[in-house]
Design a protein around this motif. Structure first.
Motif, PDB file in Angstrom:
ATOM      1  N   THR A   1      53.240  66.604  31.880  1.00  0.00           N
ATOM      2  CA  THR A   1      54.648  66.924  32.146  1.00  0.00           C
ATOM      3  C   THR A   1      55.429  65.647  32.460  1.00  0.00           C
ATOM      4  O   THR A   1      56.556  65.476  31.999  1.00  0.00           O
ATOM      5  CB  THR A   1      54.740  67.907  33.332  1.00  0.00           C
ATOM      6  OG1 THR A   1      53.967  69.061  33.002  1.00  0.00           O
ATOM      7  CG2 THR A   1      56.168  68.329  33.603  1.00  0.00           C
TER       8      THR A   1
ATOM      9  N   ALA B   1      59.744  60.735  28.298  1.00  0.00           N
ATOM     10  CA  ALA B   1      60.214  60.581  26.910  1.00  0.00           C
ATOM     11  C   ALA B   1      61.633  61.134  26.757  1.00  0.00           C
ATOM     12  O   ALA B   1      62.478  60.521  26.100  1.00  0.00           O
ATOM     13  CB  ALA B   1      59.270  61.301  25.958  1.00  0.00           C
ATOM     14  N   ILE B   2      61.890  62.278  27.379  1.00  0.00           N
ATOM     15  CA  ILE B   2      63.236  62.876  27.259  1.00  0.00           C
ATOM     16  C   ILE B   2      64.262  61.992  27.975  1.00  0.00           C
ATOM     17  O   ILE B   2      65.356  61.745  27.471  1.00  0.00           O
ATOM     18  CB  ILE B   2      63.251  64.312  27.820  1.00  0.00           C
ATOM     19  CG1 ILE B   2      62.231  65.185  27.077  1.00  0.00           C
ATOM     20  CG2 ILE B   2      64.637  64.933  27.699  1.00  0.00           C
ATOM     21  CD1 ILE B   2      61.890  66.477  27.786  1.00  0.00           C
ATOM     22  N   ASN B   3      63.861  61.498  29.142  1.00  0.00           N
ATOM     23  CA  ASN B   3      64.774  60.619  29.884  1.00  0.00           C
ATOM     24  C   ASN B   3      65.107  59.354  29.102  1.00  0.00           C
ATOM     25  O   ASN B   3      66.234  58.875  29.125  1.00  0.00           O
ATOM     26  CB  ASN B   3      64.168  60.233  31.235  1.00  0.00           C
ATOM     27  CG  ASN B   3      64.454  61.300  32.287  1.00  0.00           C
ATOM     28  OD1 ASN B   3      65.502  61.951  32.253  1.00  0.00           O
ATOM     29  ND2 ASN B   3      63.524  61.496  33.200  1.00  0.00           N
TER      30      ASN B   3
ATOM     31  N   ILE C   1      49.670  66.605  26.530  1.00  0.00           N
ATOM     32  CA  ILE C   1      50.482  65.509  27.070  1.00  0.00           C
ATOM     33  C   ILE C   1      51.037  65.966  28.435  1.00  0.00           C
ATOM     34  O   ILE C   1      51.408  67.125  28.595  1.00  0.00           O
ATOM     35  CB  ILE C   1      51.571  65.163  26.031  1.00  0.00           C
ATOM     36  CG1 ILE C   1      52.335  63.916  26.371  1.00  0.00           C
ATOM     37  CG2 ILE C   1      52.513  66.283  25.815  1.00  0.00           C
ATOM     38  CD1 ILE C   1      53.181  63.451  25.167  1.00  0.00           C
TER      39      ILE C   1
ATOM     40  N   ARG D   1      56.161  63.798  29.325  1.00  0.00           N
ATOM     41  CA  ARG D   1      57.178  64.494  28.534  1.00  0.00           C
ATOM     42  C   ARG D   1      58.569  64.210  29.111  1.00  0.00           C
ATOM     43  O   ARG D   1      59.507  63.910  28.365  1.00  0.00           O
ATOM     44  CB  ARG D   1      56.914  66.010  28.538  1.00  0.00           C
ATOM     45  CG  ARG D   1      55.618  66.373  27.830  1.00  0.00           C
ATOM     46  CD  ARG D   1      55.264  67.842  28.009  1.00  0.00           C
ATOM     47  NE  ARG D   1      56.114  68.712  27.207  1.00  0.00           N
ATOM     48  CZ  ARG D   1      55.998  70.036  27.197  1.00  0.00           C
ATOM     49  NH1 ARG D   1      55.084  70.647  27.941  1.00  0.00           N
ATOM     50  NH2 ARG D   1      56.782  70.766  26.446  1.00  0.00           N
ATOM     51  N   ILE D   2      58.665  64.303  30.420  1.00  0.00           N
ATOM     52  CA  ILE D   2      59.968  64.051  31.065  1.00  0.00           C
ATOM     53  C   ILE D   2      60.405  62.606  30.835  1.00  0.00           C
ATOM     54  O   ILE D   2      61.574  62.340  30.544  1.00  0.00           O
ATOM     55  CB  ILE D   2      59.904  64.405  32.569  1.00  0.00           C
ATOM     56  CG1 ILE D   2      59.761  65.927  32.716  1.00  0.00           C
ATOM     57  CG2 ILE D   2      61.129  63.893  33.310  1.00  0.00           C
ATOM     58  CD1 ILE D   2      59.652  66.423  34.134  1.00  0.00           C
TER      59      ILE D   2
ATOM     60  N   LEU E   1      48.808  67.742  21.848  1.00  0.00           N
ATOM     61  CA  LEU E   1      48.599  68.767  22.882  1.00  0.00           C
ATOM     62  C   LEU E   1      48.076  68.083  24.145  1.00  0.00           C
ATOM     63  O   LEU E   1      47.405  67.061  24.068  1.00  0.00           O
ATOM     64  CB  LEU E   1      47.568  69.797  22.407  1.00  0.00           C
ATOM     65  CG  LEU E   1      48.041  70.844  21.398  1.00  0.00           C
ATOM     66  CD1 LEU E   1      46.848  71.594  20.816  1.00  0.00           C
ATOM     67  CD2 LEU E   1      49.021  71.816  22.039  1.00  0.00           C
TER      68      LEU E   1
END
Lengths: 320, 634
Positions: free
Chosen positions: A304, A310-312, A302, A307-308, A300
């Motif tokens: 933004t 990691a997705i990238n 983390i 997070r972006i 919890l």
């Protein structure tokens, strides 16, 4: 009828308390007169008040059945969901919300029959929550059908000549599950013990499973009356790490045994006693069992950006 | 070409110039576990990187390891490569690589290829110690030749054993090398792909596979005269290539969903695999629940507590979740439910394609349970529709279904790389005090919409219930309250409908025939329509993405066509079959739904072959409609 005395236990409140009993009490309970639900409700509301639980941070999750109307009688957040499915919902609530106080209200049909699969796994998840199993050994709301905890031979509308299968022991079953961390048993008509047990459950760092032997005066009077009247019918399990009762409270029990709640083998033996004399108290407690809610909350907060990123990073693996 | 100082493979190209083609379809079939899919996926990725349009689709038996050399046990992959964009698996393959001859039978029965197709068959069976196997092999080769296939018997195992001890672990990369030569693939890109595929293995494994690639390539150069090139069209900007389940998984994370609660089920679960490594760094957690019911219950609990949640499943899972879906509708709990459809009913065809859940999703719950249902039609949409679904779920306080299928799940297609935007994420948890006096179901009269309190919001306390309830969430059996609550839930769909645009017709806006589809069939339908139009047919198509509410203006569109027909992968009766008449015919699912919605006499074309629908099949149907010839006979 055995009524609950208003002064059934000592309540010590902080000096400038914010929440009174009225802050936890909503609609008038619609259970039958003499139903054990009333005393349990009262006890839980008192616990909330003693602990000054913020009503907005407290969630009662229930399934379906007489017991499961409970959240409607609280003035906290509540989730009155599906038959047998209180556990998955409660676990979902708690998973990413460590700040919420979660209580599960379930019944013998709800927990031990239609929701038995979830019961097993909720014990294994061991999320911090209080589980109150209102066990009146009968399906009450649907008008007297045999429940999984009905004693053998119980006459019901589904088994007019008596039930044919031996009942499940919720305590024995729970004590047999992996990662179990708290199992206690109490009865709704011993108010001080009931309250002390709910309090102990609330303080437990994990899933606290409390089976409450509950009176159903409409369908099961013959079943519980002997237990209520006979002082030998209950065995109090006592230990300094168990359910705290003062001297006055202790005097109410004729049969008392010493039981160390850290001993699971002994706990399972004691659970067998159920056949002769209902044992009440803390069967087992383990403060160190692993908790799935701690895993659920570990990431919890983390950012933004992270997070972006990691997705990238994953997306880049697919770039051509 | 590869850097000569590198230990990568290099081309020995000495053969004549390849024949230029616009597209090619290759199948690689084998027993399970021989790596055919990895080979095909790599060929697809290499082609996509070269700038070709690509679609790959897996050929999957239901069992993990069906008996070896069984006629129906083909496991493998189809790769369609083209100069332009490719939107579906196409018709018949042009070339097939078979690691044993038996698995070809099933594919021939399914008309996956036609006489004249190249069959490149592993030769080792000719020398098998078992006389039965040797005989089967010889008999099969004779039979395939008689049928008119162009056979090449290839010593795959023998060649691989020159490089590795265990040919089973590596034959697929040798075959990849072979195919790279046949289709003039860039060996440097192929080497990169091998390094990527085996990135978690040690250097020796990578080198062995690079050597196998080179050996396969060289063998084809020396021994085969099959040589094509598929000139790529350059693409602008970054592109990604992935399958639909991978796109879903990235969509879940890009939507900022915090809880993905699931139970293993084919063909949905690979979506969870794809996010497993990254989900926690992306701010979420995957919860593998004890069963399908618990999976949705957990997601609902998380959502009730203000944490965005998704549950991903397939048809049998939806059946189990139905009671909770009803609760989510009744109590207005936002939730994304992804249904990667497979063949049904019951356990059905776990690995195969069907669009069989539309009606059960729309109407499966007890009572009236209106919910939002959307269906992506491309791999790219699988990504974006999860983000859309998350927003819709919260805006409309409703469960939202995303219907994909096994075709999208395993189909691979390139698309422009999405740029992740922070506003795709769910807004932070609202813990501000609840507005005094505002009820938990303060249904707006016109839209049915209401704002929901979230635990932690002071003053917002209420008990959610699946029982009929009033605006205060109090249990209420009053007739007027129940009617009003049902109206409010239904009206939300009408409110959403107001925001939708009229769908666009593919082709002319009027004509003889309009085909209507939904979900994964879009590419095949539009390709068939284009081909029929090129040959003079008056035909158009319409593809629906919103199924509940249905997109606006559909009836007006239909009225401009003499005939309307849905194309779907689910069951419908055929008029003229025993006992079946126009009156008692049971229609395909979208057809049922649209007939009720529009009162137009809509026909349907559907089957449950368990396969993606091909343009060929649609064109065959159109030949009867138009009394024209659109295809070659097989």
């Amino acid at each position: 009828m055995i009524a609950l005395k208003p002064d059934f236990c000592d309540i010590t409140l902080p000096e400038n308390y914010e929440y009174g009993m009225e802050d936890y009490s909503s609609a008038k309970a619609k259970w039958c007169s003499g139903c054990g639900g009333h005393t349990i409700l009262n006890s839980v509301q008192k616990l909330c008040q003693e602990e000054q639980l913020a009503p907005e941070k407290t969630v009662f999750v229930s399934g379906i059945g007489c017991s499961s109307r409970f959240p409607h009688y609280m003035k906290t957040y509540g989730f009155h969901g599906l038959h047998g499915r209180a556990f998955p919902v409660a676990c979902g609530v708690k998973f990413r919300r460590p700040d919420l106080n979660v209580f599960v209200i379930t019944g013998d049909g709800d927990c031990c029959s239609i929701g038995a699969g979830h019961w097993v796994h909720a014990i294994r998840y061991n999320m911090k929550m209080v589980v109150l199993l209102f066990d009146n050994s009968i399906y009450g709301l649907t008008k007297k059908q045999t429940s999984p905890t009905s004693p053998l031979g119980t006459r019901s509308n589904t088994h007019p000549t008596g039930s044919v299968l031996p009942p499940i022991s919720p305590v024995q079953a729970t004590l047999g599950l992996p990662n179990v961390s708290f199992v206690a048993q109490t009865v709704d008509w011993k108010a001080a013990h009931l309250h002390a047990t709910i309090r102990k459950a609330y303080e437990h760092p994990g899933l606290a499973f409390v089976r409450i032997v509950q009176r159903c005066p409409v369908w099961m009077r013959d079943d519980y009356e002997p237990t209520v009247k006979d002082p030998e019918a209950i065995t109090l399990m006592h230990h300094e790490n168990g359910i705290a009762l003062d001297e006055k409270g202790m005097k109410k029990f004729r049969k008392v045994i010493e039981h160390d709640p850290s001993d699971i083998v002994k706990a399972r033996e004691n659970a067998e006693l159920i056949k002769d004399s209902t044992p009440i108290g803390l069967f087992y407690q383990n403060h160190a069992a692993s908790r799935y809610d701690q895993y659920g909350a570990h990431n919890l907060g983390i950012s933004t950006e992270d997070r972006i990123d990691a997705i990238n990073e994953l997306m880049d693996r697919y770039v051509i | 070409m590869a850097n000569p100082t590198d230990s990568a493979v290099s081309s020995v190209k000495s053969d004549p110039k390849p024949k230029q083609v616009k597209e090619a379809i290759v199948e690689i079939v084998s027993d399970s576990g021989e790596g055919a899919q990895k080979c095909g996926q790599s060929l697809g990725a290499i082609s996509a990187k070269m700038g070709n349009g690509v679609w790959t689709v897996e050929i999957i038996p239901a069992e993990i390891q069906p008996p070896a050399r069984s006629k129906a046990g083909a496991s493998g992959i189809r790769v369609r490569m083209g100069s332009g964009p490719i939107t579906n698996m196409g018709d018949q393959a042009n070339l097939v690589v078979a690691l044993n001859e038996q698995v070809l039978y099933g594919r021939i029965d399914q008309k996956a290829f036609k006489p004249g197709t190249y069959l490149l068959i592993e030769k080792k069976w000719a020398d098998n110690p078992s006389e039965d196997i040797r005989n089967d092999y010889r008999k099969s080769i004779r039979k395939f030749k008689q049928l008119g296939y162009l056979i090449h018997e290839i010593p795959m195992e023998e060649e691989c054993l020159k490089i590795v001890n265990d040919a089973r672990k590596g034959k697929n990369m040798w075959v990849l090398g072979l195919l790279c030569h046949i289709y003039d693939r860039d060996l440097e890109i192929a080497s990169e792909q091998i390094r990527y595929v085996f990135r978690k293995k040690d250097q020796q494994v990578i080198q062995n596979n690079l050597d196998l690639l080179q050996a396969g390539y060289d063998w084809a150069t020396r021994n085969l005269d099959i040589h094509y090139s598929i000139p790529p069209n350059p693409r602008e900007g970054d592109h990604v290539v992935m399958n639909g389940n991978e796109a879903l998984s990235l969509g879940v994370m890009a939507a900022g969903i915090e809880v993905c609660s699931m139970y293993p089920i084919t063909p949905a679960t690979s979506a969870t695999h794809a996010m497993a490594e990254t989900m926690e760094s992306a701010g979420g957690i995957i919860h593998q629940a004890e069963d399908e019911i618990a999976a949705i219950g957990f997601a609902i609990g998380a959502s009730y507590a203000g944490k965005t949640a998704v549950t991903i499943t397939s048809g049998p899972g939806i059946a189990l979740k139905t009671e909770f879906i009803g609760l989510a509708v009744m109590a207005e709990i936002p939730l994304v439910i992804v249904d990667v459809q497979r063949g049904g009913p019951s356990t059905g065809l776990p690995t195969k394609v069907e669009q069989g859940d539309l009606l059960s999703v729309l109407y499966g719950a007890a009572g009236d349970a209106p919910k939002i249902v959307i269906a992506p039609a491309t791999i790219e949409e699988c990504f974006h529709y999860v983000i859309l679904a998350r927003k819709l779920a919260e805006s409309f306080r409703s469960p939202v279904f995303v219907l994909t299928d096994a075709n999208l799940a395993t189909g691979v297609q390139p698309f422009p790389r999405p740029v992740i935007k922070p506003d795709w994420f769910a807004p932070p948890l609202d813990q501000s005090p609840w507005k005094e006096g505002l009820k938990p179901y303060d249904w707006d009269h016109a839209t049915g919409l209401s704002k929901r309190p979230i635990p932690g919001q002071k003053g917002g306390m209420y008990t959610l219930t699946g029982l009929a309830h009033d605006e205060d969430s109090h249990v209420a059996y009053d007739p007027a309250i129940n009617q009003r609550a049902a109206e409010s839930r239904s009206r939300k769909l009408a409110a959403l409908l107001k925001t939708l645009k009229k769908p666009v017709v593919h082709g002319d806006e009027e004509g003889d025939l309009l085909l209507i589809g939904w979900g994964s069939t879009k590419g095949a339908i539009e390709e068939a329509v284009d081909r029929a139009r090129d040959m003079g047919a008056s035909i158009s198509s319409l593809h629906l993405h919103f199924l509940s509410p249905l997109e606006p203006g559909i009836k007006e569109i239909l009225k401009k066509f003499k005939k309307v027909k849905t194309v779907e992968i689910n069951y419908s009766d055929t008029v003229g079959d025993p006992l079946i008449t126009k009156e008692n015919r049971r229609y395909a699912q979208l057809a049922w739904y649209l007939r009720a919605h529009t009162l137009v006499d809509i026909d349907c074309f559907s089957n449950v072959f368990g396969q993606p629908i091909s343009p060929y099949r649609i064109l065959k149907m159109l030949e009867e409609e138009f009394d024209m010839k659109f295809t070659e006979d097989i």
